[in-house]
Design a protein around this motif. Sequence first.
Motif, PDB file in Angstrom:
ATOM      1  N   MET A 309      41.387  51.911  19.768  1.00 50.93           N
ATOM      2  CA  MET A 309      40.848  51.138  20.885  1.00 50.93           C
ATOM      3  C   MET A 309      39.677  50.286  20.396  1.00 50.93           C
ATOM      4  N   GLY A 310      39.414  49.211  21.110  1.00 46.93           N
ATOM      5  CA  GLY A 310      38.289  48.348  20.757  1.00 46.93           C
ATOM      6  C   GLY A 310      37.386  48.121  21.953  1.00 46.93           C
ATOM      7  N   ARG A 311      36.113  47.888  21.679  1.00 48.57           N
ATOM      8  CA  ARG A 311      35.150  47.585  22.746  1.00 48.57           C
ATOM      9  C   ARG A 311      34.412  46.292  22.410  1.00 48.57           C
ATOM     10  N   VAL A 312      34.122  45.514  23.451  1.00 45.28           N
ATOM     11  CA  VAL A 312      33.373  44.269  23.304  1.00 45.28           C
ATOM     12  C   VAL A 312      32.273  44.269  24.363  1.00 45.28           C
ATOM     13  N   ASP A 313      31.014  44.144  23.937  1.00 45.17           N
ATOM     14  CA  ASP A 313      29.919  44.188  24.905  1.00 45.17           C
ATOM     15  C   ASP A 313      29.901  42.916  25.753  1.00 45.17           C
ATOM     16  N   LYS A 314      29.144  42.970  26.851  1.00 40.89           N
ATOM     17  CA  LYS A 314      29.152  41.887  27.842  1.00 40.89           C
ATOM     18  C   LYS A 314      28.739  40.552  27.227  1.00 40.89           C
ATOM     19  N   GLN A 315      27.679  40.542  26.419  1.00 38.12           N
ATOM     20  CA  GLN A 315      27.205  39.280  25.860  1.00 38.12           C
ATOM     21  C   GLN A 315      28.235  38.672  24.918  1.00 38.12           C
ATOM     22  N   THR A 316      28.890  39.514  24.111  1.00 39.59           N
ATOM     23  CA  THR A 316      29.928  39.010  23.206  1.00 39.59           C
ATOM     24  C   THR A 316      31.094  38.442  23.997  1.00 39.59           C
ATOM     25  N   ARG A 317      31.432  39.073  25.124  1.00 35.56           N
ATOM     26  CA  ARG A 317      32.508  38.550  25.969  1.00 35.56           C
ATOM     27  C   ARG A 317      32.170  37.162  26.504  1.00 35.56           C
ATOM     28  N   LEU A 318      30.909  36.973  26.894  1.00 31.49           N
ATOM     29  CA  LEU A 318      30.486  35.664  27.393  1.00 31.49           C
ATOM     30  C   LEU A 318      30.605  34.609  26.294  1.00 31.49           C
ATOM     31  N   TYR A 319      30.129  34.951  25.092  1.00 31.64           N
ATOM     32  CA  TYR A 319      30.243  34.014  23.974  1.00 31.64           C
ATOM     33  C   TYR A 319      31.707  33.712  23.669  1.00 31.64           C
ATOM     34  N   MET A 420      50.504  32.274  26.129  1.00 27.90           N
ATOM     35  CA  MET A 420      49.778  33.267  26.924  1.00 27.90           C
ATOM     36  C   MET A 420      48.353  32.822  27.232  1.00 27.90           C
ATOM     37  N   TRP A 421      47.753  31.999  26.341  1.00 23.17           N
ATOM     38  CA  TRP A 421      46.363  31.592  26.571  1.00 23.17           C
ATOM     39  C   TRP A 421      46.273  30.544  27.669  1.00 23.17           C
ATOM     40  N   GLU A 422      47.298  29.703  27.772  1.00 27.17           N
ATOM     41  CA  GLU A 422      47.305  28.746  28.870  1.00 27.17           C
ATOM     42  C   GLU A 422      47.503  29.477  30.196  1.00 27.17           C
ATOM     43  N   LEU A 423      48.310  30.549  30.172  1.00 21.32           N
ATOM     44  CA  LEU A 423      48.482  31.364  31.375  1.00 21.32           C
ATOM     45  C   LEU A 423      47.178  32.067  31.750  1.00 21.32           C
ATOM     46  N   SER A 424      46.392  32.445  30.736  1.00 18.64           N
ATOM     47  CA  SER A 424      45.141  33.173  30.980  1.00 18.64           C
ATOM     48  C   SER A 424      43.966  32.248  31.279  1.00 18.64           C
ATOM     49  N   ARG A 425      44.123  30.967  31.004  1.00 20.83           N
ATOM     50  CA  ARG A 425      42.996  30.041  31.123  1.00 20.83           C
ATOM     51  C   ARG A 425      42.348  30.052  32.513  1.00 20.83           C
ATOM     52  N   PRO A 426      43.113  30.010  33.624  1.00 25.21           N
ATOM     53  CA  PRO A 426      42.458  30.075  34.940  1.00 25.21           C
ATOM     54  C   PRO A 426      41.653  31.361  35.128  1.00 25.21           C
ATOM     55  N   LEU A 427      42.165  32.478  34.578  1.00 27.52           N
ATOM     56  CA  LEU A 427      41.445  33.745  34.692  1.00 27.52           C
ATOM     57  C   LEU A 427      40.120  33.683  33.931  1.00 27.52           C
ATOM     58  N   ILE A 428      40.158  33.080  32.729  1.00 25.72           N
ATOM     59  CA  ILE A 428      38.938  32.961  31.924  1.00 25.72           C
ATOM     60  C   ILE A 428      37.917  32.082  32.639  1.00 25.72           C
ATOM     61  N   GLU A 429      38.394  30.953  33.206  1.00 22.19           N
ATOM     62  CA  GLU A 429      37.477  30.039  33.900  1.00 22.19           C
ATOM     63  C   GLU A 429      36.852  30.710  35.117  1.00 22.19           C
ATOM     64  N   ASP A 430      37.661  31.455  35.893  1.00 19.08           N
ATOM     65  CA  ASP A 430      37.121  32.170  37.059  1.00 19.08           C
ATOM     66  C   ASP A 430      36.097  33.214  36.625  1.00 19.08           C
ATOM     67  N   TRP A 431      36.429  33.931  35.550  1.00 17.88           N
ATOM     68  CA  TRP A 431      35.521  34.977  35.063  1.00 17.88           C
ATOM     69  C   TRP A 431      34.198  34.367  34.611  1.00 17.88           C
ATOM     70  N   MET A 432      34.265  33.208  33.951  1.00 17.57           N
ATOM     71  CA  MET A 432      33.035  32.557  33.499  1.00 17.57           C
ATOM     72  C   MET A 432      32.194  32.084  34.680  1.00 17.57           C
ATOM     73  N   ARG A 433      32.852  31.562  35.724  1.00 20.25           N
ATOM     74  CA  ARG A 433      32.094  31.147  36.911  1.00 20.25           C
ATOM     75  C   ARG A 433      31.381  32.342  37.539  1.00 20.25           C
ATOM     76  N   GLU A 434      32.086  33.477  37.564  1.00 23.36           N
ATOM     77  CA  GLU A 434      31.497  34.676  38.161  1.00 23.36           C
ATOM     78  C   GLU A 434      30.345  35.223  37.325  1.00 23.36           C
ATOM     79  N   ASN A 435      30.407  35.016  36.000  1.00 27.46           N
ATOM     80  CA  ASN A 435      29.422  35.634  35.116  1.00 27.46           C
ATOM     81  C   ASN A 435      28.387  34.672  34.551  1.00 27.46           C
TER      82      ASN A 435
END
Length: 520
Positions: A309-319, A420-435
């Motif tokens: 398993m892997g873990r990514v901290d919040k700040q790294t996820r934002l970057y 898959m990344w184009e499918l995920s792009r709206p999710l990434i954009e929404d997540w960035m707006r939220e965070n």
Amino acid sequence: MIRFVRNSFRLLAMARTLARYDALFPLALVPGGKLVAFLARLTAPFSRRSDLPPGKRLARALEELGPAFIKLGQTLATRSDLIGDDVAADLSSLQDRLPPFSAKIAKRIITEQLDEPFDVLFAEFDEQPVAAASIAQVHFATTTDGREVAVKVLRPDIKVRFARDMDLFYWVAEIVELTQPRLRRLKPIETVKALEDSVHLEMDLRFEAAAASEFRDNFEDDPSYYIPQIDWERTAEHVMTMERVKGVRIDNVEALDRMGIDRSDLLAKAAGAFFQQVFRDGFFHADMHPGNLFVDENGRVSLVDFGIMGRVDKQTRLYLAEMLLGFLTRDYHRVAEVHFEAGYVPRNQSLEHFQQACRSIGEPILGKELADISVGRLLGQLFQITEQFGMETQPQLLMLQKTMIVAEGLSRILSPNENMWELSRPLIEDWMRENLGPEAKVKEATLQAGTMLRRLPRVLEAAEQASAVFTEQGLRLHPDTVAAMRGKSGNGQRKSGGVSRQTLVLWVAIAALAVAVYLK
């Protein structure tokens, strides 16, 4: 000295195996490796040239060398910066398979670990394992209360064998760091330590059970993604029992088509689930090869094997989110800025030059058809320019990059014309707006203010205690401190230049203490 002699002989024995598969090229990283390779070719039986790609030759040699070397190969598959993109890709398909140990031994381990008679635990037990890997093997069984389960049993004596091989890996890494300054930024000792930590977690099946349990909680409300339940009563350090899942492998497209599964919809579900793992939870499955994902007749995806398993901290996820969006939108200036803000690139490097390097990596990949774009390979090539810009290795991103490549390969099997990344792009954009949006900043400021308020009583209590000590016992200063306050040096000579900054600070501190006592 004993360690040196022991590991030297073991290194030569390992090199002889590499020689048989024409896979001696990794020894170029080791001081004296060319001499070891020469001796290995002279002494290894059946040493020959091979037409296979270097990575596949190395994978076959590592499979023969045994469990620890298979795990080493899986770790090296995440280090394209160290062994190159092509070799890393070949090692990603390294087969973690070994001959099974007997069912009699497996039953003995289960009985000893669970401290119960075997027939009290299981009504049926399939003696032929369904999978046998370097760490453990898996048997299907039925509990005495009628539940179908999968039982994972650790290999006997595996800890002793791994400890011996890990000593060799550390020894080689220490020599590399000592004698190869240019390779220190790749952190060879830290890489071996990460491997050791990962293997230690895998060799205590309670940790894997805990990871599966956490994963199940994360996806509890997702009807399209299923994590089997752990049977904690039948789980111990060397045994793990979990609910058996049924379905077809996710890469069996013929069976999926016969079942009437919409593969495009299935890819969208898988891409969404991967996004949730990485960005929402910061906790992702790092071994997502097709043998660990199954699809039932309703199109639901079930995931098994939570050893890696892997873990990514919040700040790294934002970057990471900003970096991916920057590449996908060709905003290379922002991609470069993110690397500097994260501290991945030292401040003494040129932002403009790094931006140019990012463009040189992104354009050839992003200029392809959408279905052929690989973000995993893009990150892999980005890691390969680390030496030019003095970047240190980021182990958490290397594991994620390897997982991305595996996930992308799976997405092309399911639906070759989609990305898959184009499918995920709206999710990434929404997540960035939220965070990263205004509301997120207000929320973060509120949380920080709350943290400060919670700490305030302890700060006030400490101030009260200091004030009480000052009131009851007075303030005793060291003679050197008194001399400094009078503007003299430690030997009694008066300093020139008036009142020093340190003297002023001391007087202000004493005045503050006096005010605190007075107010009390």
